[in-house]
Design an enzyme around this catalytic site. Structure first.
Site, PDB file in Angstrom:
ATOM      1  N   GLY A 128     -36.649   8.306 -38.296  1.00 17.58           N
ATOM      2  CA  GLY A 128     -37.420   7.858 -39.378  1.00 17.58           C
ATOM      3  C   GLY A 128     -37.042   6.745 -39.933  1.00 17.58           C
ATOM      4  O   GLY A 128     -37.163   6.371 -41.047  1.00 17.58           O
ATOM      5  N   LYS A 129     -36.120   5.732 -39.262  1.00 19.43           N
ATOM      6  CA  LYS A 129     -35.645   4.627 -39.851  1.00 19.43           C
ATOM      7  C   LYS A 129     -36.742   3.687 -40.312  1.00 19.43           C
ATOM      8  O   LYS A 129     -36.428   3.242 -41.352  1.00 19.43           O
ATOM      9  CB  LYS A 129     -34.904   3.771 -38.674  1.00 19.43           C
ATOM     10  N   ASP A 161       3.403   1.703   2.992  1.00 19.58           N
ATOM     11  CA  ASP A 161       4.001   0.774   3.409  1.00 19.58           C
ATOM     12  C   ASP A 161       5.417   0.859   3.443  1.00 19.58           C
ATOM     13  O   ASP A 161       6.146   0.081   3.988  1.00 19.58           O
ATOM     14  CB  ASP A 161       3.578  -0.764   2.756  1.00 19.58           C
ATOM     15  N   LYS A 201       7.220   1.254   0.418  1.00 13.78           N
ATOM     16  CA  LYS A 201       7.867   0.252  -0.801  1.00 13.78           C
ATOM     17  C   LYS A 201       9.017   1.111  -1.178  1.00 13.78           C
ATOM     18  O   LYS A 201      10.062   0.478  -1.721  1.00 13.78           O
ATOM     19  CB  LYS A 201       6.778   0.130  -1.507  1.00 13.78           C
ATOM     20  N   GLY A 261     -36.891   7.762 -33.422  1.00 19.12           N
ATOM     21  CA  GLY A 261     -37.336   9.047 -33.992  1.00 19.12           C
ATOM     22  C   GLY A 261     -36.879   9.652 -35.384  1.00 19.12           C
ATOM     23  O   GLY A 261     -37.542  10.536 -35.824  1.00 19.12           O
ATOM     24  N   SER A 280     -28.852   1.278 -32.958  1.00 15.19           N
ATOM     25  CA  SER A 280     -27.657   0.611 -32.812  1.00 15.19           C
ATOM     26  C   SER A 280     -26.607   1.728 -32.847  1.00 15.19           C
ATOM     27  O   SER A 280     -25.775   2.138 -33.774  1.00 15.19           O
ATOM     28  CB  SER A 280     -27.215  -0.115 -34.374  1.00 15.19           C
ATOM     29  N   SER A 300       0.950  -1.380   0.018  1.00 14.67           N
ATOM     30  CA  SER A 300      -0.057   0.048  -0.071  1.00 14.67           C
ATOM     31  C   SER A 300       0.884   1.322  -0.017  1.00 14.67           C
ATOM     32  O   SER A 300       2.118   1.123   0.318  1.00 14.67           O
ATOM     33  CB  SER A 300      -0.890   0.001   1.007  1.00 14.67           C
TER      34      SER A 300
END
Lengths: 612, 299
Positions: free
Chosen positions: A452-453, A15, A17, A450, A521, A12
Site C-alpha cells: 500500500g506504499k 601436495d 605442504k 502490494g 527497497s 593443493s
C-alpha cells in the site's frame, strides 16, 4: 639481510605442504620431545604413513581438520636456524579458500609454491602463483615435491620447471627458484639428497636462509601514521604511531595529510628516552613544534615529498565473503588508521585467476578478484600498493554484520577525485526553506509489493499539496520506465536502482522539496545509504508493514501469482529477501490502519520532525 | 640504522596496542602474572608513554595460584600505579571448587573459563588483551591477532574474520567482544630475551631454588600451602627446581633446573627438549583440549 623472513607456503591438498612444514620444524630441531611423543602417538592413531611419523599431523592443529584431513585456515609457525628466523604462514590450497591464501600472503615476503611431480602444473599452481604476485611477493621457490614417486627423474623436474618459468615470466616476480624435492624422504629440504645427484642448486632451506627480499620500505621519503593522540596532561600533546617508511628525524619539516598543514618534528618520545631519529618500523610518539590539528589516521610526511590524498581510486579487489560485492552498496573501508564510507562501481572486469583472462562482471563473488573504481567518503592519504603495502591496502567491512568482506589494493587515484570540487552556491538550502515555508525532507516508504506504499504516498502528497507545501513523488514503477529502465531485478540491479533514486531524492531535497519515495527497497544497506545522502533530520523512513500473506492476497497487480508460478524471478518476499527496517521513524500497520489513517500518521510525523 | 628482531617485535606489539585502544570503548588487559603478562604490561606502558596504559588490569583468580604470584601481582600494580580488578567466580568460592576433588578440567572450566566470562560481562569490556602466543599450541597457531568473540564469548575457528596486512577489524555489536594478542608472533625464547634486555621483573618462581615438591605421576608438584592433600607415603622433598610456566600450583609441574638468572634460562632454553606447556596438566586432559576450551571462551 633481514633477520626475519616471513613466507607463505601454498599448494593443493595433496601436495604435501603440511608434511614439508612438519619436516622443516623437525629438521631445524624445533620439535620438543613432548611434541614428538604426541606426534608418534597421533601418527599411529590417525596417521596415513603406517608406523612412520606423519609430519602433517604436527601442523594440522584443529580437531575439525583432523577429521577432514585438510587444513582449513591460515596457521602461523615459527622456526629458526643459525642464519635466520622464520614465520611461515601455512595456507590451504583448495579453491574455496583463496581468502586464506590472500590473508597469509599479505604479510609475507617470499613464497614457496608446492606441486606434486606426478601431476605437474595444475590450474591451482597458476592460481597460487598469480595470487602471490598480485599480493606483491617478488621472491618465489617452486618446490617440485613427491619426486620419489617419479623415481627422482631429472626430465620430469626439468619439464615442470620450464612450464612454470614460462608462466611466471608474465608475473611480477624478481626471482624464481625451482627445487626438486621429497618432503616425505626429506630430499633437498635441508640437505642435498644423493637421490638427485644431478641437482646442485640450493635446497629449500638454503634458499629460505639466503633469499634477499629487500626492504624497499626503508628507503624513500618518511611516512608516519598517527594511531593515537597522546595527551596525559595539558602540557603534553604527542602523536603516537608508526614510521611506515624512511626515517623520521628530529627537526624534519613535515606535512600533515590529508590537507596542507605544516610543522617541524620537535621531539621523538619513547619510554626509554627521547631519540634523534626513528627508523622504518619504529613505534614512537612525535611532538610537533607548532599547534597543528592532527588526529588519528593522519599521515605525517616529508614536507617536500608527501604522498597524495584522494577519495576515488582504481583498485584490485579480492572478495572474501559469501555475500557478493554489490556495486553502489555502502560499505566501510579501513585504510591506514582510518575507517571511512566505501562504495565500488561496477567492476571493470573480473580476473580469471587460472588463465589470467579478464571477464566481465556485475558483482564480485566469494574468492573472486576484480578491478573497479572505488569511492571513499573522505579523502585519505595513500600510495599505490606497489609503492607501499601500508598506505596502498585497505579492507572492506560490512556495515551491518561488521564482517571483513573484502580486501583492496590501490592501483592509482582517479584524476577527477583530485580535481572535482563542490560548486559553492549562494542560494542555499536555508534560503530555499525560508521561501518555501518548510524544510526539505525525504519521506522513504518501504515495504512489500502490494503493501500500500503508493496509495499512502499519493494521499500524503495530496494533503501536503492542499496545505501549500512543495512536494514531489518518486514511484518505483514510474522510475523504472525511465531513469532506471536499463536495470533488472538481480540484487546488483536493485542496489543500483535504489542508489540512483536516493541520489535523485537527495538532489530534490536540496532543491527544497518534500520528496515522497515509494519503493520496495528491500535492503537495509541501501536505505541507510539514502539516509546518509541527506542532512540529519531530513530523512523519514516509513515502514509500510503488511504481512506477506496479506500482501499476496491483495496482489493488486497480479505479481505474486506470477512469481508463484515461476514466471517472475527475484520477486521480493518470494525468492528474494526483504529486510524490514530496525528503527524506522514511523511504522504503519496496514492490517489495522486504513490508507487515509496511515497517510494522516505520516503527516503528523512530519510535523513532529519539524519539517513545517 | 635499522631495527633488530626484538625491536621489530616490540614495535609490532605496540602498534597492536594502539590500534586496539583507539578503536574500542572499554578495553582491559588480562593479567595472569606470568612472564608473558609481564612482557605484555611492559609493552602496554611503552605503547602509551608518557600516558599510563588507558585500561585496567583484570586478574581472574582461582585462589589456587602460587602465593609468590599474588605477592608479585600486588607489588607490581602498586609500583606502577595501575588499576587492578581481581575476579573470583563467586560460585566456585561458595562451592570450594578445587583441582583435587573436582578434577583439573572442571576446576579450570569453572574458575577460569566461567570466571573470565563473568568478569567480562560484569564490567562490559568490549576488548581484552591477552598474552597468548601462536607458538604455544596447535590451535593457537591459527588464532587471529584480533580474535572475534560472540556475545556468548565463543570462538568459532571456522568463522574467523580474515586478517590482512596490519588492518585489524575491531568492529563489534553490543555484547560482542574482541580478544587481542599482541604477543602472537613472539616465541618463548623471544619473551625471555626481551625480559633480559629490558630487565623486566618476573615472578621469582621462574628461577631455580630449593622448593618442597612431590613427584606425582611423573609431574613435580610444589606443596605451596597446607591445602595440598598428600597421598599415603608421599613426603615433600626440597629439590632445586623452577617453573617454565605458572598457573594454579597443583596443576603446574616444576622442572629440575639450576637456572637461577634470566641468562641461565635463555641458555637452558636453547638446548631444551620439551615445550613449556608440557608442565601444564590441563592441556593434556583430552586430545584437542585447548581448542575445545577456547571455543568455550577460555583464553
Amino acid at each position: 639481510m633481514a633477520e626475519l623472513l616471513r613466507f607463505i607456503t601454498c599448494g593443493s591438498v595433496d601436495d604435501g605442504k603440511s608434511t614439508l612444514i612438519g619436516r622443516l620444524l623437525y629438521e631445524s630441531k624445533l620439535l620438543y620431545a613432548d611434541h614428538l611423543a604426541a606426534l608418534a602417538a597421533d601418527s599411529k592413531r590417525v596417521g596415513t604413513r603406517g608406523d612412520d611419523l606423519d609430519f602433517a599431523l604436527l601442523v594440522d592443529g584443529l580437531a575439525a581438520e583432523r577429521e577432514q584431513g585438510i587444513t582449513i585456515d591460515v596457521a602461523y609457525r615459527f622456526f629458526a636456524t643459525e642464519a635466520r628466523r622464520f614465520i611461515v604462514a601455512d595456507t590451504p590450497g583448495h579453491e574455496q579458500y583463496t581468502r586464506n591464501m590472500v590473508t597469509g600472503a599479505s604479510t609475507a615476503d617470499a613464497a614457496v609454491i608446492l606441486l606434486d611431480a606426478r601431476r605437474g602444473m595444475l590450474s591451482q599452481t597458476r592460481r597460487h602463483a598469480h595470487l602471490v604476485s598480485l599480493l606483491g611477493i617478488r621472491h618465489v621457490a617452486l618446490a617440485v615435491n613427491k619426486l620419489d614417486l617419479v623415481d627422482y627423474s631429472p626430465e620430469v623436474f626439468a619439464s615442470i620447471c620450464a612450464e612454470f618459468r614460462a608462466f611466471a615470466a608474465e608475473l611480477d616476480f624478481d626471482e624464481v627458484t625451482c627445487v626438486p624435492m621429497s618432503a616425505v624422504d626429506g630430499a633437498n629440504v635441508v640437505a642435498h639428497s644423493e637421490l638427485t645427484p644431478w641437482y646442485d642448486g640450493k635446497t629449500l632451506l638454503q634458499w629460505l636462509e639466503s633469499v634477499e627480499v629487500g626492504d624497499n620500505a626503508t628507503d624513500g621519503p618518511c611516512r608516519f601514521l598517527v594511531q593515537w593522540v597522546n595527551r596525559p596532561d595539558a602540557d603534553f600533546r604527542g602523536f603516537s604511531g608508526r614510521v611506515l617508511r624512511g626515517t623520521l628525524r628530529q627537526g624534519d619539516k613535515i606535512r600533515v595529510l590529508p590537507g596542507d598543514r605544516m610543522s617541524t618534528v620537535d621531539r621523538i618520545v619513547t619510554m626509554d628516552g627521547d631519540r634523534t631519529d626513528a627508523p622504518t618500523g619504529s613505534s614512537v610518539t612525535v611532538v610537533l613544534a607548532d599547534e597543528v590539528d592532527v588526529s588519528r589516521g593522519d599521515v605525517l610526511a616529508m614536507a617536500d615529498d608527501p604522498p597524495g590524498a584522494a577519495d576515488a581510486f582504481q583498485a584490485h579487489l579480492v572478495w572474501l565473503n559469501e555475500a557478493d560485492l554489490l556495486p553502489g552498496r555502502p560499505y566501510l573501508a579501513k585504510i591506514g588508521a582510518r575507517t571511512v564510507g566505501f562504495t565500488a562501481d561496477l567492476p571493470k572486469y573480473r580476473i580469471e585467476i587460472d588463465s589470467r583472462r579478464r571477464a566481465p562482471a556485475k558483482v564480485l563473488r566469494l574468492n573472486e578478484i576484480g578491478v573497479a573504481n572505488v569511492h571513499f567518503d573522505a579523502p585519505v592519504p595513500y600510495e599505490s600498493y606497489r609503492d607501499s603495502r601500508d598506505l596502498g591496502s585497505f579492507v572492506v567491512l560490512d556495515r551491518l554484520t561488521n564482517a571483513t568482506v573484502g580486501a583492496g589494493m590501490i592501483d592509482f587515484a582517479l584524476r577527477r577525485s583530485a580535481n572535482v570540487r563542490w560548486q559553492q552556491v549562494t542560494v542555499d538550502k536555508h534560503a530555499r526553506a525560508e521561501r518555501n515555508g518548510h524544510r526539505p525532507c525525504v519521506v522513504w516508504l518501504t515495504g512489500l509489493s502490494g503493501a500500500g506504499k503508493s496509495t499512502i504516498a499519493d494521499l500524503v502528497e495530496k494533503a501536503l499539496h492542499a496545505d501549500g507545501r512543495h512536494t514531489f513523488l518518486l514511484d518505483g514503477d514510474n522510475v523504472r520506465h525511465g531513469l532506471n529502465k536499463d536495470l533488472g531485478f538481480t540484487d546488483a540491479d536493485r542496489v543500483e536502482n535504489i542508489r540512483r533514486i536516493a541520489e535523485v531524492a537527495a538532489l530534490m531535497a536540496d532543491a527544497g522539496l518534500i520528496v515522497l519515495v515509494s519503493f520496495i527497497s528491500p535492503f537495509r544497506a541501501e536505505r541507510a545509504l539514502a539516509r546518509d545522502l541527506v542532512a540529519d533530520g531530513e530523512f523519514c523512513e516509513v515502514y509500510v508493514d503488511t504481512p506477506l500473506s496479506v500482501a499476496e492476497q491483495r496482489d493488486p497487480k497480479g505479481l505474486y501469482a506470477k512469481a508463484r508460478r515461476g514466471e517472475l524471478a527475484n520477486f521480493t518476499g518470494i525468492d528474494s529477501p526483504y529486510e524490514p527496517p530496525e528503527n524506522p521513524e514511523l511504522r504503519v500497520d496496514t492490517t489495522t490502519l486504513s490508507p487515509e489513517r496511515a497517510a494522516g500518521a505520516v503527516v503528523t510525523k512530519l510535523r513532529e520532525l519539524g519539517v513545517y | 640504522m635499522s631495527l633488530d628482531h626484538l625491536d621489530r617485535l616490540e614495535a609490532d606489539s605496540i602498534d597492536i596496542f594502539r590500534e586496539a585502544v583507539a578503536e574500542s570503548e572499554r578495553p582491559v588487559l588480562l593479567y595472569s602474572i606470568g612472564k608473558d603478562s609481564s612482557v605484555l604490561l611492559h609493552l602496554a606502558r611503552k605503547a602509551f608513554y608518557p600516558s599510563r596504559p588507558p585500561f585496567p588490569l583484570l586478574h581472574v583468580d582461582t585462589t589456587w595460584k602460587f602465593r609468590e604470584m599474588i605477592a608479585f601481582r600486588d607489588e607490581t600494580v602498586a609500583r606502577l600505579g595501575l588499576e587492578l580488578i581481581v575476579h573470583r567466580n563467586p560460585e566456585c568460592v561458595a562451592l570450594g571448587i578445587n583441582p583435587f576433588e573436582h578434577g583439573s578440567a572442571r576446576h579450570t572450566d569453572l574458575w577460569k573459563t566461567q570466571g573470565l566470562r563473568q568478569a567480562l560481562d560484569k564490567h562490559r569490556f568490549d576488548l581484552a588483551f591477552g598474552g597468548a602466543r601462536r607458538d604455544e599450541e596447535a590451535s593457537r597457531a591459527k588464532e587471529r591477532v584480533f580474535s572475534f568473540r560472540t556475545a556468548q564469548h565463543r570462538w568459532d575457528p571456522k568463522n574467523q574474520r580474515p586478517e590482512l596486512w596490519r588492518l585489524y577489524n575491531t568492529r563489534v555489536a553490543p555484547g560482542e567482544s574482541i580478544r587481542v594478542f599482541p604477543l602472537s608472533n613472539w616465541t618463548e625464547l623471544d619473551v625471555w630475551r626481551y625480559v633480559e634486555r629490558e630487565r623486566i621483573p618476573v615472578v621469582p618462581l621462574y628461577f631455580a631454588a630449593p622448593r618442597p615438591v612431590v613427584d606425582r605421576d611423573g609431574t613435580l608438584i610444589m606443596v605451596d600451602d597446607e591445602r595440598m592433600p598428600l597421598r599415603d607415603g608421599e613426603r615433600p622433598t626440597n629439590e632445586l627446581v623452577r617453573f617454565r610456566t605458572l598457573g594454579c600450583y597443583p596443576l603446574t609441574g616444576a622442572v629440575r633446573s639450576a637456572a637461577a638468572t634470566v641468562p641461565d634460562i635463555v641458555e637452558e632454553m636453547v638446548v631444551a627438549t620439551t615445550s613449556e606447556r608440557q608442565g601444564r596438566v590441563i592441556d593434556h586432559d583430552q586430545s584437542g583440549s585447548m581448542e575445545r576450551k577456547k571455543q568455550e571462551g577460555y583464553f
